[in-house]
Structures are given as C-alpha cells and as structure tokens.
Design a protein around this motif. Structure first.
Motif, PDB file in Angstrom:
ATOM      1  N   LYS A  80     -15.379   7.724 -16.862  1.00 29.88           N
ATOM      2  CA  LYS A  80     -15.003   7.698 -15.443  1.00 29.88           C
ATOM      3  C   LYS A  80     -16.090   7.009 -14.634  1.00 29.88           C
ATOM      4  CE  LYS A  80     -12.826  11.348 -13.875  1.00 29.88           C
ATOM      5  NZ  LYS A  80     -12.445  12.745 -13.548  1.00 29.88           N
ATOM      6  N   SER A  81     -16.129   5.683 -14.748  1.00 32.64           N
ATOM      7  CA  SER A  81     -17.111   4.888 -14.022  1.00 32.64           C
ATOM      8  C   SER A  81     -16.547   3.500 -13.774  1.00 32.64           C
ATOM      9  CB  SER A  81     -18.426   4.789 -14.820  1.00 32.64           C
ATOM     10  OG  SER A  81     -18.228   4.025 -15.998  1.00 32.64           O
ATOM     11  N   LYS A 106      -8.434  10.822 -16.698  1.00 28.64           N
ATOM     12  CA  LYS A 106      -9.110  11.546 -17.769  1.00 28.64           C
ATOM     13  C   LYS A 106      -9.931  10.577 -18.622  1.00 28.64           C
ATOM     14  CE  LYS A 106      -6.563  15.114 -16.559  1.00 28.64           C
ATOM     15  NZ  LYS A 106      -5.344  15.446 -17.320  1.00 28.64           N
ATOM     16  N   ALA A 107     -11.121  10.995 -19.015  1.00 25.32           N
ATOM     17  CA  ALA A 107     -11.950  10.206 -19.938  1.00 25.32           C
ATOM     18  C   ALA A 107     -11.541  10.515 -21.371  1.00 25.32           C
ATOM     19  CB  ALA A 107     -13.420  10.530 -19.725  1.00 25.32           C
ATOM     20  N   ARG A 108     -11.169   9.470 -22.113  1.00 18.87           N
ATOM     21  CA  ARG A 108     -10.756   9.641 -23.512  1.00 18.87           C
ATOM     22  C   ARG A 108     -11.442   8.565 -24.362  1.00 18.87           C
ATOM     23  NH1 ARG A 108      -5.847  12.244 -24.340  1.00 18.87           N
ATOM     24  NH2 ARG A 108      -6.171  11.760 -26.544  1.00 18.87           N
ATOM     25  N   VAL A 113      -7.648   1.849 -28.148  1.00 19.80           N
ATOM     26  CA  VAL A 113      -7.446   0.780 -27.163  1.00 19.80           C
ATOM     27  C   VAL A 113      -8.427   0.886 -25.993  1.00 19.80           C
ATOM     28  CG1 VAL A 113      -5.023   0.372 -27.713  1.00 19.80           C
ATOM     29  CG2 VAL A 113      -5.630   2.103 -26.003  1.00 19.80           C
ATOM     30  N   LEU A 114      -9.087   2.012 -25.856  1.00 20.43           N
ATOM     31  CA  LEU A 114     -10.118   2.158 -24.822  1.00 20.43           C
ATOM     32  C   LEU A 114     -11.518   1.947 -25.401  1.00 20.43           C
ATOM     33  CD1 LEU A 114      -8.776   5.333 -22.957  1.00 20.43           C
ATOM     34  CD2 LEU A 114      -8.265   2.921 -22.506  1.00 20.43           C
ATOM     35  N   ARG A 115     -11.683   2.245 -26.680  1.00 18.22           N
ATOM     36  CA  ARG A 115     -13.000   2.149 -27.326  1.00 18.22           C
ATOM     37  C   ARG A 115     -13.272   0.772 -27.910  1.00 18.22           C
ATOM     38  NH1 ARG A 115     -12.167   5.424 -31.218  1.00 18.22           N
ATOM     39  NH2 ARG A 115     -12.299   4.016 -33.005  1.00 18.22           N
ATOM     40  N   PRO A 120     -12.942  -3.718 -19.386  1.00 14.86           N
ATOM     41  CA  PRO A 120     -12.481  -2.439 -18.834  1.00 14.86           C
ATOM     42  C   PRO A 120     -11.018  -2.201 -19.210  1.00 14.86           C
ATOM     43  CG  PRO A 120     -13.713  -3.671 -17.196  1.00 14.86           C
ATOM     44  CD  PRO A 120     -13.518  -4.601 -18.356  1.00 14.86           C
ATOM     45  N   ALA A 121     -10.716  -0.998 -19.698  1.00 13.46           N
ATOM     46  CA  ALA A 121      -9.379  -0.709 -20.218  1.00 13.46           C
ATOM     47  C   ALA A 121      -8.836   0.583 -19.625  1.00 13.46           C
ATOM     48  CB  ALA A 121      -9.415  -0.616 -21.740  1.00 13.46           C
TER      49      ALA A 121
END
Length: 252
Positions: A80-81, A106-108, A113-115, A120-121
């Motif tokens: 969350k940034s 939410k931070a996941r 697909v986010l990692r 930024p995703a």
C-alpha cells in the motif's frame, strides 16, 4: 463458475470495455488476452513485462465459501504505497459510487501478477461472482463500471475524464500565461484560528495516508490535501475524503 456464470467471461468483457475507453483517450493499451484462452498468472506477468507497460491492471470477480455470503469490491496491490495505491482507491471509489460496497485496498504481495510484474500492478475484484446482489449490479451497470474505472485511471494519471462511453471530453485549453500554469487545485478539509486544532486534523489525515499539509492564510490555519494541475484529480481526492467522513471543498 456460479449458477452457470463464468468469471472469465465477466473479466474479459470488463477489460475490453475499459481498454476501449482508454484507447479513445489516446492511451496505448496492451491486452494479455482478447479472446477466450487460458493463461497462467506468470504468463500474464511476462506479457506485461515484455510490453514495457507503465501499469498492469488485472480484472477479476471475487468469491466466498458460501453463496451470497459477502458482497463488495476491493482492489489488491503488492503493497500500500505509491501511485498504485491512489489508483486502487480511486477505482474502488468509482465502483462504490455505482452502488457496490467498498471493501478497501488490500496488500497481497504473494500474488504472481503483483509480485512478478516490473511495473505498478493492481488486481481489481469487481464484486463477488457468487453473490446475486453484485451480479445484478454488474449486469445493470456494465457501461458505468467501465467508465468509472477508466476515469479513475485517467484521473490518477492527471489526464482528462470520459464524458460518455463513445466520446472523450476535449482537452482543456492551454494556459495563456505563467499565472495559469501555476494554478493548482487543492482539497480543503478544515480552517482554524488555533494551530493545535489544525495540527490535530493534519495528523489524522496523515495517519490515513493522505498528502495533507497546513497553509496559513488570512489569519487561519487551513488544512488541505493534494495539489493537482487537473481538476478531475482534485475531484477524485475530494470524493475519497468525503467517503471517509471529512467535510471538503475544492480551492486553488
């Protein structure tokens, strides 16, 4: 799948609709898929990385152990940034305005697909697939959902908003002098004679992640948030603050 409804179909329909609106505004959109094919999350991340995209947005429908157990929209991010958090909050807010419950950002960090994306995703959960209420909203407000998401993206990137599903708004006139170029839109949340009262509100806003500051002017300590060149961006911030329970107005 829920009651014959397949998540993959809703995801593709929403992605294509949002993509078209962004393309109409001159955004270069790359799709991981435009037809009914299967890709692993890692393949999707690879496509995004090879394309050199600036942002990655993945569309999904949520699910729960029991039908009609939960409802609402949420957006997932690696952490969350940064601008991705602002974009995620704006997307949630746009869908909340259409009647969806806002479940927040939410931070996941464990999601591929986010990692594994190099940009930024965001992963947008556009309501629960196995909740009738969310499906009714999804079906009744498809166009409004796509427009709201596209506007949230454009507003976050300091671009223009979309007036309708087909016709983009004209660009604002170019500034004519240095005074116009230095004009910024800010969201004012409070005005106080006493500095401690302003400080209390400032700390509350900062604790919630808002870019707040104090401006001393005309004998008052004015608590304001943001400084935007584009009015649409200030409007999105004002909507977020109002939903959080703050009294606001836009100033320059």
């Amino acid at each position: 799948m829920y009651d014959g409804r397949q998540e993959k179909d809703d995801n593709l329909e929403l992605a294509l609709a949002v993509g078209k609106l962004l393309e109409n505004q001159g955004i270069d959109v790359v799709y991981t898929r435009t037809t009914d094919i299967y890709q692993t999350p890692f393949e999707k991340a690879q496509i995004a990385n090879r394309s050199g995209a600036d942002y990655f947005i993945s569309f999904h429908r949520n699910s729960s152990p029991e039908p009609n157990q939960y409802n609402g929209v949420e957006t997932l991010v690696y952490d969350k940034s940064g601008l991705k958090l602002t974009m995620a909050e704006n997307i949630n807010g746009a869908l909340e305005d259409l009647g969806f419950k806002n479940l927040g950002v939410k931070a996941r960090p464990g999601l591929v697909v986010l990692r594994r994306t190099r940009m930024p995703a965001l992963l947008v959960e556009a309501g629960f697939l196995n909740t009738d209420q969310d499906n009714q909203l999804f079906d009744a407000k498809k166009e409004e959902m796509a427009r709201g998401i596209a506007n949230a993206i454009l507003g976050t990137l300091d671009l223009e908003t979309i007036e309708s599903g087909e016709t983009p708004m004209p660009a604002p006139p170019e500034p004519e002098d240095e005074t116009d170029e230095s004009t910024y839109y800010r969201v004012q949340v409070g005005s106080f004679r006493e500095r401690p009262n302003a400080d209390k509100l400032l700390y509350e806003l900062l604790d919630q992640g808002y870019p707040a500051f104090i401006l001393y002017e005309d004998g008052y300590y004015k608590v304001q948030v943001g400084a935007f060149k584009i009015l649409a961006n200030a409007i999105l911030m004002e909507q977020r603050l109002r939903r959080a329970g703050f009294s606001t107005f836009i100033t320059t």
